[in-house]
Scaffold this motif. Structure first.
Motif, mmCIF file in Angstrom:
data_model
loop_
_atom_site.group_PDB
_atom_site.id
_atom_site.type_symbol
_atom_site.label_atom_id
_atom_site.label_comp_id
_atom_site.label_asym_id
_atom_site.label_seq_id
_atom_site.Cartn_x
_atom_site.Cartn_y
_atom_site.Cartn_z
ATOM 1 N N TRP A 296 -23.126 24.012 5.417
ATOM 2 C CA TRP A 296 -22.142 25.102 5.448
ATOM 3 C C TRP A 296 -20.982 24.742 4.536
ATOM 4 N N PRO A 297 -20.458 25.668 3.751
ATOM 5 C CA PRO A 297 -20.875 27.057 3.653
ATOM 6 C C PRO A 297 -22.196 27.216 2.893
ATOM 7 N N GLN A 298 -22.911 28.275 3.275
ATOM 8 C CA GLN A 298 -24.164 28.602 2.619
ATOM 9 C C GLN A 298 -23.895 29.180 1.224
ATOM 10 N N GLY B 171 -21.368 29.106 11.624
ATOM 11 C CA GLY B 171 -21.491 30.096 10.558
ATOM 12 C C GLY B 171 -20.154 30.740 10.286
ATOM 13 N N ASP B 172 -20.199 31.934 9.727
ATOM 14 C CA ASP B 172 -18.969 32.622 9.341
ATOM 15 C C ASP B 172 -19.125 34.116 9.520
ATOM 16 N N LEU C 135 -25.827 29.691 10.265
ATOM 17 C CA LEU C 135 -26.753 28.663 9.799
ATOM 18 C C LEU C 135 -28.075 28.839 10.541
#
Length: 168
Positions: A41-43, A81-82, A102
């Motif tokens: 992360w971040p992806q 995640g976000d 994720l």
């Protein structure tokens, strides 16, 4: 009150210094949110958007908190995640939501929980009248989340479905 606090999650909006630390992969970034940031992360999609978010916040500080929010598990203090918006509401009160988890954390209801909290927060803001979103036509999980939020599919454009939800 920020961060948003749900049954299993803390959801933190990112100010410019934290966005910069995340972009630079600074080891202290996790200290701000008191969470472990996994290497994955971040992806990729978010990594590509971070310079735009940073530039936008540099030139328009009022864009905070209408950008990136970080989803953190309360149980193990890890970034899952976000979620966030693609900028602050426009002159008509329309704001667009986006999100990503994720892979190991998908299918456990985290995004429904995070999205429900963020939509509730957005609709508490006096100038937000409508929430929009888009998702790939093949992304069944994202479609289920948008349906759970009460969003209505408005149109298809190529491989993308477009959605909206009016503030009551």
């Amino acid at each position: 009150m920020l961060p948003l606090d749900t049954a299993r999650l803390l959801i933190y909006p990112c100010r410019l210094p934290l966005l910069t630390q995340i972009y630079l992969r600074h080891p202290d970034a996790g200290e701000v949110i008191q969470a472990h940031i996994p290497d994955e992360w971040p992806q990729q999609d978010l990594r590509e958007q971070l310079p735009h978010f940073i530039e936008l916040l540099q030139h328009d500080p009022a864009s905070y908190p209408w950008m990136l929010w970080i989803i953190v598990s309360k149980a193990d203090k890890t970034v899952l995640g976000d979620i966030g918006f693609k900028g602050r509401p426009d002159k008509n009160g329309v704001v667009e939501i986006g999100y990503a988890l994720l892979p190991p954390h998908r299918g456990q209801g985290y995004m429904k929980e995070a999205a429900t909290a963020l939509v509730a927060w957005a609709f508490q803001q006096p100038h937000v009248r409508k929430l929009i979103a888009e998702c790939d036509i093949t992304n069944t999980s994202s479609r289920k989340i948008l349906q759970h939020l009460g969003m209505k599919e408005t149109m298809t454009s190529g491989e993308m479905l477009h959605w909206h939800l009016l503030n009551k």
